[in-house]
Design a protein around this motif. Structure first.
Motif, PDB file in Angstrom:
ATOM      1  N   ALA A  91       0.841  -1.193   0.000  1.00 41.33           N
ATOM      2  CA  ALA A  91       0.000   0.000   0.000  1.00 41.33           C
ATOM      3  C   ALA A  91       0.877   1.244   0.000  1.00 41.33           C
ATOM      4  O   ALA A  91       1.919   1.292   0.663  1.00 41.33           O
ATOM      5  N   CYS A  92       0.456   2.248  -0.770  1.00 46.84           N
ATOM      6  CA  CYS A  92       1.206   3.499  -0.822  1.00 46.84           C
ATOM      7  C   CYS A  92       0.315   4.581  -1.420  1.00 46.84           C
ATOM      8  O   CYS A  92      -0.331   4.355  -2.448  1.00 46.84           O
ATOM      9  N   PRO A  93       0.274   5.765  -0.821  1.00 48.87           N
ATOM     10  CA  PRO A  93      -0.533   6.850  -1.392  1.00 48.87           C
ATOM     11  C   PRO A  93       0.089   7.487  -2.627  1.00 48.87           C
ATOM     12  O   PRO A  93      -0.601   8.166  -3.383  1.00 48.87           O
ATOM     13  N   GLN A  94       1.400   7.269  -2.831  1.00 45.86           N
ATOM     14  CA  GLN A  94       2.062   7.854  -3.984  1.00 45.86           C
ATOM     15  C   GLN A  94       2.051   6.886  -5.163  1.00 45.86           C
ATOM     16  O   GLN A  94       1.943   5.679  -4.980  1.00 45.86           O
ATOM     17  N   ARG A  95       2.169   7.436  -6.364  1.00 43.94           N
ATOM     18  CA  ARG A  95       2.081   6.639  -7.591  1.00 43.94           C
ATOM     19  C   ARG A  95       3.298   6.943  -8.466  1.00 43.94           C
ATOM     20  O   ARG A  95       3.204   7.532  -9.543  1.00 43.94           O
ATOM     21  N   CYS A  96       4.455   6.512  -7.998  1.00 37.58           N
ATOM     22  CA  CYS A  96       5.705   6.827  -8.688  1.00 37.58           C
ATOM     23  C   CYS A  96       5.740   6.170 -10.071  1.00 37.58           C
ATOM     24  O   CYS A  96       5.393   4.996 -10.215  1.00 37.58           O
ATOM     25  N   VAL A  97       6.197   6.918 -11.065  1.00 34.81           N
ATOM     26  CA  VAL A  97       6.171   6.421 -12.436  1.00 34.81           C
ATOM     27  C   VAL A  97       7.109   5.233 -12.617  1.00 34.81           C
ATOM     28  O   VAL A  97       6.899   4.392 -13.490  1.00 34.81           O
ATOM     29  N   TYR A  98       8.159   5.137 -11.802  1.00 35.89           N
ATOM     30  CA  TYR A  98       9.149   4.067 -11.952  1.00 35.89           C
ATOM     31  C   TYR A  98       9.059   3.040 -10.832  1.00 35.89           C
ATOM     32  O   TYR A  98       9.997   2.273 -10.615  1.00 35.89           O
ATOM     33  N   CYS A  99       7.952   3.013 -10.098  1.00 34.87           N
ATOM     34  CA  CYS A  99       7.840   2.116  -8.943  1.00 34.87           C
ATOM     35  C   CYS A  99       7.995   0.657  -9.359  1.00 34.87           C
ATOM     36  O   CYS A  99       7.313   0.173 -10.267  1.00 34.87           O
ATOM     37  N   TYR A 100       8.896  -0.059  -8.681  1.00 35.74           N
ATOM     38  CA  TYR A 100       9.186  -1.452  -9.023  1.00 35.74           C
ATOM     39  C   TYR A 100       8.188  -2.434  -8.422  1.00 35.74           C
ATOM     40  O   TYR A 100       8.190  -3.612  -8.778  1.00 35.74           O
ATOM     41  N   SER A 101       7.328  -1.972  -7.511  1.00 40.25           N
ATOM     42  CA  SER A 101       6.445  -2.918  -6.821  1.00 40.25           C
ATOM     43  C   SER A 101       4.967  -2.693  -7.081  1.00 40.25           C
ATOM     44  O   SER A 101       4.138  -3.518  -6.690  1.00 40.25           O
ATOM     45  N   ARG A 102       4.601  -1.601  -7.725  1.00 39.57           N
ATOM     46  CA  ARG A 102       3.193  -1.236  -7.849  1.00 39.57           C
ATOM     47  C   ARG A 102       2.365  -2.287  -8.568  1.00 39.57           C
ATOM     48  O   ARG A 102       1.189  -2.502  -8.244  1.00 39.57           O
ATOM     49  N   GLU A 103       2.954  -2.972  -9.535  1.00 39.30           N
ATOM     50  CA  GLU A 103       2.198  -3.960 -10.306  1.00 39.30           C
ATOM     51  C   GLU A 103       2.209  -5.352  -9.686  1.00 39.30           C
ATOM     52  O   GLU A 103       1.591  -6.277 -10.212  1.00 39.30           O
ATOM     53  N   ARG A 104       2.920  -5.520  -8.577  1.00 39.90           N
ATOM     54  CA  ARG A 104       2.892  -6.805  -7.862  1.00 39.90           C
ATOM     55  C   ARG A 104       1.562  -6.925  -7.115  1.00 39.90           C
ATOM     56  O   ARG A 104       1.078  -5.955  -6.531  1.00 39.90           O
ATOM     57  N   LYS A 105       1.027  -8.131  -7.082  1.00 40.49           N
ATOM     58  CA  LYS A 105      -0.288  -8.338  -6.471  1.00 40.49           C
ATOM     59  C   LYS A 105      -0.301  -9.641  -5.687  1.00 40.49           C
ATOM     60  O   LYS A 105       0.551 -10.509  -5.888  1.00 40.49           O
ATOM     61  N   GLY A 106      -1.295  -9.774  -4.826  1.00 39.42           N
ATOM     62  CA  GLY A 106      -1.459 -10.994  -4.053  1.00 39.42           C
ATOM     63  C   GLY A 106      -2.052 -10.708  -2.697  1.00 39.42           C
ATOM     64  O   GLY A 106      -2.526  -9.595  -2.426  1.00 39.42           O
TER      65      GLY A 106
END
Length: 399
Positions: A91-106
């Protein structure tokens, strides 16, 4: 900025203080001792509270964790991971364009599962752990987790500063946190906020830096992601001058990594000359007194310790997936399905230490196989690895 201002306190002859605490250092092979001495001379050790710190990617030089590094890595030459990063939440309120974890799910790991991961990593030989996310401060049990890890292990926090309070900052230090890096990518507010996809990200970072700086004995730095254009246009020097004015101990730098689809493009990936430009800038800057510059590509360059993704470095994301490092979008297994020790040993057998960044060199293999899947599942990851050509090891492993 308001609040307490601290000058950086340099330490004279840090190697003698290390030797006094660790007389077994004399058992290290002379060639390896000389390599380490030359490396240490590229930094000015700092006294932060009771800790003597070269930079935040190593444990404090007078800590139990550093004694483990000497004994296990330099004398006994154990073949095990030494560093690990753990996602405490996605969870994170920011949406960094280069975030390495944002697309990880589970399904997120529970606190008990995270604690089990921490214990397993320490048992394997890890002496440095970094908390990442998402925003790790959103994990309500972060203090408890830090306390578990800090026994014989150096613990560092990577944070945007969101939700930080003075009380939480003090509790983390009391639990054993030795260093924190607050995300800040530019001296212009509008640029940083745009990169982070979050209005107010810049102001949040500055408040967090000030809050952490008011905690006695805590090593405080900035974690900055540099674009290739920023490096090539000579803006890094201007940025470092801005960070120096914030009164932080360290600027922890990395270039944008091709970890997500939006950056799988040659126009975004730095060249070896770009890396060496930052290496030279770090070495030049660190000759003077003041803030330490700690560029990841300096530590992980072939002239020093190389890329140890999947061997000395391990990443366990917030869902229990085990990856070579935070920047490498593949999984070799999940801690809920196989023992972490088994997954790591399997991964180490497939990832020799190499002289250059794994993802910078191999991102096109991910581009050809991703099909929208991040991280690549185990089967696809194993198939990808059949096409990887690892280079020669870094200088550290030649001694």
């Amino acid at each position: 900025m308001s609040g307490k201002r601290r000058s950086v306190q340099a330490v004279r002859w840090p190697i003698l203080k290390v030797l006094r605490r660790n007389p077994h250092l004399l058992k290290v092979r002379p060639a390896l001792s000389l390599f380490f001495l030359k490396y240490m001379r590229k930094f000015r050790a700092q006294k932060v509270g009771p800790n003597i710190i070269l930079h935040s990617h190593l444990p404090p030089l007078n800590s139990r964790a550093y004694s483990r590094l000497i004994r296990e890595q330099l004398i006994e030459r154990r073949d095990n991971p030494s560093h690990a990063q753990v996602g405490l939440t996605n969870a994170c309120p920011q949406r960094c364009v280069y975030c390495y974890s944002r697309e990880r799910k589970g399904a997120p790991m529970s606190t008990e599962e995270i604690l089990a991961v921490v214990r397993d990593l320490k048992a394997m030989g890890v002496f440095w752990m970094g908390w990442t996310g998402g925003e790790p401060l959103l994990n309500k049990d972060i203090v408890r987790i830090t306390e578990e890890a800090a026994e014989a292990c150096a613990v560092k926090l990577f944070t945007t500063g969101c939700t930080l309070t003075p009380g939480l900052a003090g509790d983390l230090k009391s639990a054993g946190l030795f260093s924190v890096s607050v995300s800040l990518d530019h001296w212009r507010e509008e640029v940083h906020d745009a990169n982070r996809g979050f209005p107010g990200a810049f102001a949040t970072a500055l408040r967090a830096i000030e809050t952490f700086r008011n905690v006695d004995g805590l090593h405080v730095g900035v974690s900055a992601v540099l674009s290739r254009d920023m490096i090539r246009q000579g803006q890094t020097e201007e940025f470092l001058a801005f960070l120096e004015g914030l009164g932080v101990h360290e600027a922890w730098l990395s270039e944008v990594k091709p970890s997500v689809q939006a950056f799988w493009n040659d126009d975004n990936v730095i060249s070896e000359e770009d890396r060496l430009c930052l290496v030279r800038l770090q070495d030049l800057t660190n000759k003077r007194k003041g803030m330490t510059v700690n560029y990841l590509g300096h530590f992980e360059g072939r002239e020093h310790f190389g890329c140890n993704a999947g061997h000395r470095m391990v990443y366990v994301d917030a869902f229990g997936e085990v990856s070579p490092c935070v920047f490498t979008p593949m999984t070799l297994g999940n801690v809920r399905e196989r023992p972490l020790t088994e997954i790591v040993r399997d991964m180490m057998a497939r990832f020799p230490s190499a002289g250059s960044c794994f993802i910078n060199k191999n991102y096109k293999l991910f581009q050809a196989r991703s099909q929208g899947m991040i991280p690549l599942p185990r089967d696809a990851s194993l198939e990808l690895l059949e096409h990887v050509k690892f280079g020669s090891p870094a200088d550290f492993f030649k001694h």
